[in-house]
Motif scaffolding. Sequence first.
Motif, PDB file in Angstrom:
ATOM      1  N   ARG A  20       0.846  -1.196   0.000  1.00  0.00           N
ATOM      2  CA  ARG A  20       0.000   0.000   0.000  1.00  0.00           C
ATOM      3  C   ARG A  20       0.892   1.262   0.000  1.00  0.00           C
ATOM      4  O   ARG A  20       1.026   1.931   1.013  1.00  0.00           O
ATOM      5  CB  ARG A  20      -0.928  -0.005   1.221  1.00  0.00           C
ATOM      6  N   PRO A  21       1.505   1.575  -1.132  1.00  0.00           N
ATOM      7  CA  PRO A  21       2.413   2.735  -1.171  1.00  0.00           C
ATOM      8  C   PRO A  21       1.726   4.055  -0.887  1.00  0.00           C
ATOM      9  O   PRO A  21       2.388   5.013  -0.477  1.00  0.00           O
ATOM     10  CB  PRO A  21       2.973   2.687  -2.594  1.00  0.00           C
ATOM     11  N   ASP A  37       5.912  -3.349   5.859  1.00  0.00           N
ATOM     12  CA  ASP A  37       5.877  -4.779   6.169  1.00  0.00           C
ATOM     13  C   ASP A  37       5.742  -5.631   4.915  1.00  0.00           C
ATOM     14  O   ASP A  37       4.694  -5.651   4.268  1.00  0.00           O
ATOM     15  CB  ASP A  37       4.708  -5.062   7.118  1.00  0.00           C
ATOM     16  N   LEU A  38       6.800  -6.355   4.589  1.00  0.00           N
ATOM     17  CA  LEU A  38       6.782  -7.297   3.472  1.00  0.00           C
ATOM     18  C   LEU A  38       6.318  -8.686   3.894  1.00  0.00           C
ATOM     19  O   LEU A  38       6.108  -9.545   3.036  1.00  0.00           O
ATOM     20  CB  LEU A  38       8.189  -7.420   2.877  1.00  0.00           C
ATOM     21  N   GLU A  39       6.143  -8.899   5.195  1.00  0.00           N
ATOM     22  CA  GLU A  39       5.838 -10.235   5.678  1.00  0.00           C
ATOM     23  C   GLU A  39       4.339 -10.462   5.848  1.00  0.00           C
ATOM     24  O   GLU A  39       3.612 -10.692   4.883  1.00  0.00           O
ATOM     25  CB  GLU A  39       6.582 -10.509   6.991  1.00  0.00           C
ATOM     26  N   ASP A  40       3.825 -10.407   7.069  1.00  0.00           N
ATOM     27  CA  ASP A  40       2.449 -10.817   7.339  1.00  0.00           C
ATOM     28  C   ASP A  40       1.398  -9.979   6.620  1.00  0.00           C
ATOM     29  O   ASP A  40       0.291 -10.463   6.359  1.00  0.00           O
ATOM     30  CB  ASP A  40       2.179 -10.764   8.850  1.00  0.00           C
ATOM     31  N   SER A  41       1.691  -8.727   6.331  1.00  0.00           N
ATOM     32  CA  SER A  41       0.692  -7.833   5.745  1.00  0.00           C
ATOM     33  C   SER A  41       0.485  -8.054   4.247  1.00  0.00           C
ATOM     34  O   SER A  41      -0.442  -7.473   3.669  1.00  0.00           O
ATOM     35  CB  SER A  41       1.086  -6.368   5.969  1.00  0.00           C
ATOM     36  N   VAL A  42       1.327  -8.857   3.627  1.00  0.00           N
ATOM     37  CA  VAL A  42       1.296  -8.992   2.167  1.00  0.00           C
ATOM     38  C   VAL A  42       1.049 -10.445   1.781  1.00  0.00           C
ATOM     39  O   VAL A  42       1.750 -11.355   2.253  1.00  0.00           O
ATOM     40  CB  VAL A  42       2.620  -8.501   1.551  1.00  0.00           C
ATOM     41  N   ASP A  48       6.448  -9.965  -4.425  1.00  0.00           N
ATOM     42  CA  ASP A  48       7.470  -9.429  -5.326  1.00  0.00           C
ATOM     43  C   ASP A  48       7.161  -7.975  -5.701  1.00  0.00           C
ATOM     44  O   ASP A  48       8.061  -7.125  -5.705  1.00  0.00           O
ATOM     45  CB  ASP A  48       7.561 -10.291  -6.583  1.00  0.00           C
ATOM     46  N   ARG A  49       5.910  -7.692  -5.965  1.00  0.00           N
ATOM     47  CA  ARG A  49       5.530  -6.313  -6.283  1.00  0.00           C
ATOM     48  C   ARG A  49       5.742  -5.412  -5.073  1.00  0.00           C
ATOM     49  O   ARG A  49       6.238  -4.284  -5.215  1.00  0.00           O
ATOM     50  CB  ARG A  49       4.063  -6.253  -6.734  1.00  0.00           C
ATOM     51  N   ALA A  50       5.372  -5.876  -3.899  1.00  0.00           N
ATOM     52  CA  ALA A  50       5.539  -5.068  -2.697  1.00  0.00           C
ATOM     53  C   ALA A  50       7.002  -4.738  -2.462  1.00  0.00           C
ATOM     54  O   ALA A  50       7.347  -3.612  -2.071  1.00  0.00           O
ATOM     55  CB  ALA A  50       4.959  -5.809  -1.495  1.00  0.00           C
ATOM     56  N   ARG A  51       7.871  -5.699  -2.682  1.00  0.00           N
ATOM     57  CA  ARG A  51       9.308  -5.459  -2.506  1.00  0.00           C
ATOM     58  C   ARG A  51       9.781  -4.349  -3.445  1.00  0.00           C
ATOM     59  O   ARG A  51      10.523  -3.446  -3.055  1.00  0.00           O
ATOM     60  CB  ARG A  51      10.091  -6.736  -2.776  1.00  0.00           C
ATOM     61  N   ASP A  52       9.328  -4.401  -4.681  1.00  0.00           N
ATOM     62  CA  ASP A  52       9.711  -3.358  -5.647  1.00  0.00           C
ATOM     63  C   ASP A  52       9.184  -1.994  -5.228  1.00  0.00           C
ATOM     64  O   ASP A  52       9.877  -0.971  -5.372  1.00  0.00           O
ATOM     65  CB  ASP A  52       9.182  -3.717  -7.041  1.00  0.00           C
ATOM     66  N   LEU A  53       7.969  -1.958  -4.701  1.00  0.00           N
ATOM     67  CA  LEU A  53       7.381  -0.690  -4.264  1.00  0.00           C
ATOM     68  C   LEU A  53       8.181  -0.084  -3.113  1.00  0.00           C
ATOM     69  O   LEU A  53       8.454   1.121  -3.090  1.00  0.00           O
ATOM     70  CB  LEU A  53       5.932  -0.908  -3.839  1.00  0.00           C
ATOM     71  N   VAL A  54       8.553  -0.917  -2.156  1.00  0.00           N
ATOM     72  CA  VAL A  54       9.292  -0.423  -1.002  1.00  0.00           C
ATOM     73  C   VAL A  54      10.658   0.108  -1.414  1.00  0.00           C
ATOM     74  O   VAL A  54      11.064   1.215  -1.025  1.00  0.00           O
ATOM     75  CB  VAL A  54       9.444  -1.537   0.060  1.00  0.00           C
ATOM     76  N   ALA A  84      17.438  -6.832  -1.975  1.00  0.00           N
ATOM     77  CA  ALA A  84      16.741  -5.577  -2.259  1.00  0.00           C
ATOM     78  C   ALA A  84      17.018  -4.515  -1.211  1.00  0.00           C
ATOM     79  O   ALA A  84      17.296  -3.352  -1.549  1.00  0.00           O
ATOM     80  CB  ALA A  84      15.242  -5.830  -2.380  1.00  0.00           C
ATOM     81  N   VAL A  85      16.936  -4.867   0.070  1.00  0.00           N
ATOM     82  CA  VAL A  85      17.146  -3.851   1.109  1.00  0.00           C
ATOM     83  C   VAL A  85      18.598  -3.394   1.142  1.00  0.00           C
ATOM     84  O   VAL A  85      18.887  -2.222   1.424  1.00  0.00           O
ATOM     85  CB  VAL A  85      16.686  -4.340   2.497  1.00  0.00           C
TER      86      VAL A  85
END
Length: 275
Positions: A20-21, A37-42, A48-54, A84-85
């Motif tokens: 949710r950017p 949060d890339l873990e429980d919230s996704v 994969d998309r969330a990681r790119d957004l973050v 990524a991080v």
Amino acid sequence: MNNTLADLPGPALLFCPADRPDRYAKAVARADAAILDLEDSVAPEHKDRARDLVTAALADLDPDRVIVRVNAPGTPWWEADVAAVRAAGARLVMLPKAERPEDLEALAPARVIALCETAAGILAAPRLAASPSCAALTWGAEDLIADLGGTTSRRSDGTYHDVARHARSHVLLAAAAAHRPAIETVYLDLDDVAGLTKSSAEAAQAGFSARLCIHPVQVDPVRAAFAPDPTSVAWARGVVAAAQQAPSGVFRYQGRMIDEPLLRQARAILRRART
């Protein structure tokens, strides 16, 4: 590395779903830090998309007020999250299911908040806290109970079962022994503001430096609970001032004998007031 409370944002750390950017900047502005949060919230199909957004957003957010919670070691997303991080230059990362110091160190140069939420993670807390990559320890009651094969972390009266209380205390002691901050876990009942406030005040009194929040409505009660009351601040200032004039390490203040442990408590109150 000798992390202190001053090295970390707090006291209210607010989770924000990484997919949710539109909420990122709002979470950073609302709380003392946002946990993307890339873990429980996704959901798995969106990770994969969330990681790119973050990683794309990190350059535009205050790096000292953003924490990225990656997926746990051993999951299909762990290696990609680590890469990524690191590539994005994230300064603060939260590691769920933390059990091995080498997993914290894999995230270097980021400073890592180790989330102890399995039986192995709770028992490993002293070793995790001793890692040069460790910024703080926190814990999770519900994941721990699930790992133990249990069904709930709390009794019918709302208090924690003994095993959860033990895990909480163990994490707090391990953090203090390594001179790391300890962060209190989430409070799940969003409608129970009184319970959240009482629990947060007790956490602050026990030595926790901050608390994890799951909704923006929890931020202000947590901040208020962690802020010492004016009477305590006045007492602490008086004790510290009296100590500077005392001829020995033990002295009398307002009818009470003050020694080094009480002086350290006074200094802790003043640190919380400044925060």
